[in-house]
Scaffold this motif. Structure first.
Motif, PDB file in Angstrom:
ATOM      1  N   ALA A 171       0.854  -1.185   0.163  1.00 39.90           N
ATOM      2  CA  ALA A 171      -0.204   0.037  -0.120  1.00 39.90           C
ATOM      3  C   ALA A 171       0.757   1.220   0.073  1.00 39.90           C
ATOM      4  O   ALA A 171       0.621   2.316  -0.653  1.00 39.90           O
ATOM      5  N   MET A 172       2.008   1.170   0.903  1.00 42.37           N
ATOM      6  CA  MET A 172       2.959   2.534   0.789  1.00 42.37           C
ATOM      7  C   MET A 172       3.487   2.422  -0.438  1.00 42.37           C
ATOM      8  O   MET A 172       3.772   3.761  -1.118  1.00 42.37           O
ATOM      9  N   LEU A 173       4.009   1.326  -1.298  1.00 41.54           N
ATOM     10  CA  LEU A 173       4.434   1.413  -2.555  1.00 41.54           C
ATOM     11  C   LEU A 173       3.623   2.074  -3.450  1.00 41.54           C
ATOM     12  O   LEU A 173       4.071   2.495  -4.642  1.00 41.54           O
ATOM     13  N   SER A 174       2.265   1.752  -3.435  1.00 45.03           N
ATOM     14  CA  SER A 174       1.409   2.160  -4.360  1.00 45.03           C
ATOM     15  C   SER A 174       1.403   3.930  -4.102  1.00 45.03           C
ATOM     16  O   SER A 174       0.589   4.074  -5.467  1.00 45.03           O
ATOM     17  N   PHE A 182      13.607   1.938  -9.900  1.00 37.95           N
ATOM     18  CA  PHE A 182      14.673   1.350  -8.852  1.00 37.95           C
ATOM     19  C   PHE A 182      14.478   0.169  -8.350  1.00 37.95           C
ATOM     20  O   PHE A 182      15.051  -0.375  -7.414  1.00 37.95           O
ATOM     21  N   LEU A 183      13.477  -0.513  -8.737  1.00 36.16           N
ATOM     22  CA  LEU A 183      13.143  -1.917  -8.706  1.00 36.16           C
ATOM     23  C   LEU A 183      14.253  -3.022  -8.757  1.00 36.16           C
ATOM     24  O   LEU A 183      14.831  -2.840  -9.784  1.00 36.16           O
ATOM     25  N   THR A 184      14.477  -3.686  -7.476  1.00 40.47           N
ATOM     26  CA  THR A 184      15.438  -4.669  -7.698  1.00 40.47           C
ATOM     27  C   THR A 184      15.067  -6.043  -7.776  1.00 40.47           C
ATOM     28  O   THR A 184      13.953  -6.173  -7.339  1.00 40.47           O
ATOM     29  N   PRO A 185      16.074  -6.980  -8.120  1.00 37.42           N
ATOM     30  CA  PRO A 185      15.441  -8.501  -7.990  1.00 37.42           C
ATOM     31  C   PRO A 185      14.912  -8.717  -6.793  1.00 37.42           C
ATOM     32  O   PRO A 185      13.928  -9.724  -6.401  1.00 37.42           O
ATOM     33  N   SER A 186      15.451  -8.309  -5.563  1.00 39.69           N
ATOM     34  CA  SER A 186      14.831  -8.850  -4.249  1.00 39.69           C
ATOM     35  C   SER A 186      13.466  -8.067  -4.242  1.00 39.69           C
ATOM     36  O   SER A 186      12.517  -8.962  -3.658  1.00 39.69           O
ATOM     37  N   LEU A 187      13.176  -7.213  -4.741  1.00 37.62           N
ATOM     38  CA  LEU A 187      11.768  -6.507  -4.445  1.00 37.62           C
ATOM     39  C   LEU A 187      10.865  -7.445  -5.314  1.00 37.62           C
ATOM     40  O   LEU A 187       9.788  -7.577  -5.218  1.00 37.62           O
TER      41      LEU A 187
END
Length: 248
Positions: A171-174, A182-187
């Motif tokens: 919800a925060m990311l939205s 900046f999205l990483t493989p871990s995310l």
């Protein structure tokens, strides 16, 4: 041979359990909506166990409908993911033995995880609990006993908190479109792990969270750990987290 009535046999869990009981050579009858008196009377006639495979939100109502059709001494049981409220509801509906269960593996079980938590009502004798345990053991499951209170306290942390912290995080990311580049493989891995829970199964997990009387207490406990992070003492949290991985 004992007879089991599966009430809610077209749901994902009910259908899976019915299939596995039949494969194990158990006598089983399945019924689903509409749960008319005639349908329930036919399913419950002579049954040793009536297993309610319905959502916790309607379990009390279904227990009231089924109870008049159970023979004396038959066991009324359920498979809801919470136990305190369902066990109380079954006890209000039925004067005979009541046994709560929670198959921890869900409707598509892995072959290496077959645990079922069994929570008999206080006045239910050991023989009734063993009848229900025997059903799951016939399917190749392993059972362990607990109380409804201990079960719900544990599941509020294991299941409920996993859901609600994921909801809060995404919800925060939205609200942060600026982070997309900046999205990483871990995310991305975390996103895929949470996708089903937060989309197709969101209503299910919301219902489980809201039906567990221990949910709010565990959220407050978790918030105290977030406060430690907000205060800058992350090393304290990493030390505690490390202990979990060392011991489990």
């Amino acid at each position: 041979m004992s007879v089991t009535a599966i009430i809610g046999s077209r749901g994902r869990m009910g259908a899976m359990l019915m299939e596995r009981l039949e494969a194990a050579g158990q006598a089983v009858r399945g019924v689903d909506m509409p749960l008319t008196p005639d349908v329930l009377a036919g399913a419950c006639a002579g049954a040793d166990v009536a297993l309610l495979c319905v959502p916790a939100a309607v379990l009390g109502e279904v227990a009231m409908l089924a109870a008049p059709h159970l023979r004396a001494g038959a066991v009324l049981a359920d498979i809801a993911s919470v136990k305190m409220l369902p066990v109380r509801a079954m006890r209000r509906a039925y004067a005979g033995p009541v046994v709560g269960t929670h198959p921890l593996f869900g409707p598509s079980p892995r072959s290496d995880y077959t645990a079922v938590c069994v929570t008999p009502a206080e006045e239910t004798d050991d023989d009734a609990a063993r009848v229900v345990e025997g059903l799951f053991e016939a399917m190749g499951c392993t059972t362990f006993r607990s109380t409804p209170e201990a079960h719900d306290r544990a599941m509020a942390a294991v299941q409920g908190l996993n859901f609600i912290t994921s909801v809060a995080y995404f919800a925060m990311l939205s609200q942060r479109d600026d982070i997309v580049p900046f999205l990483t493989p871990s995310l991305q891995r975390r996103t895929e792990a949470a996708r089903s829970m937060l989309t197709s199964d969101a209503a299910l997990f919301t219902g489980i969270f809201e039906s567990n009387p221990m949910s709010q207490d565990v959220v407050r406990e978790y918030r105290s750990f977030l406060n430690v992070a907000a205060g800058g003492d992350v090393d304290v949290l990493t030390a505690l987290a490390g202990r979990w991985f060392r011991e489990h």
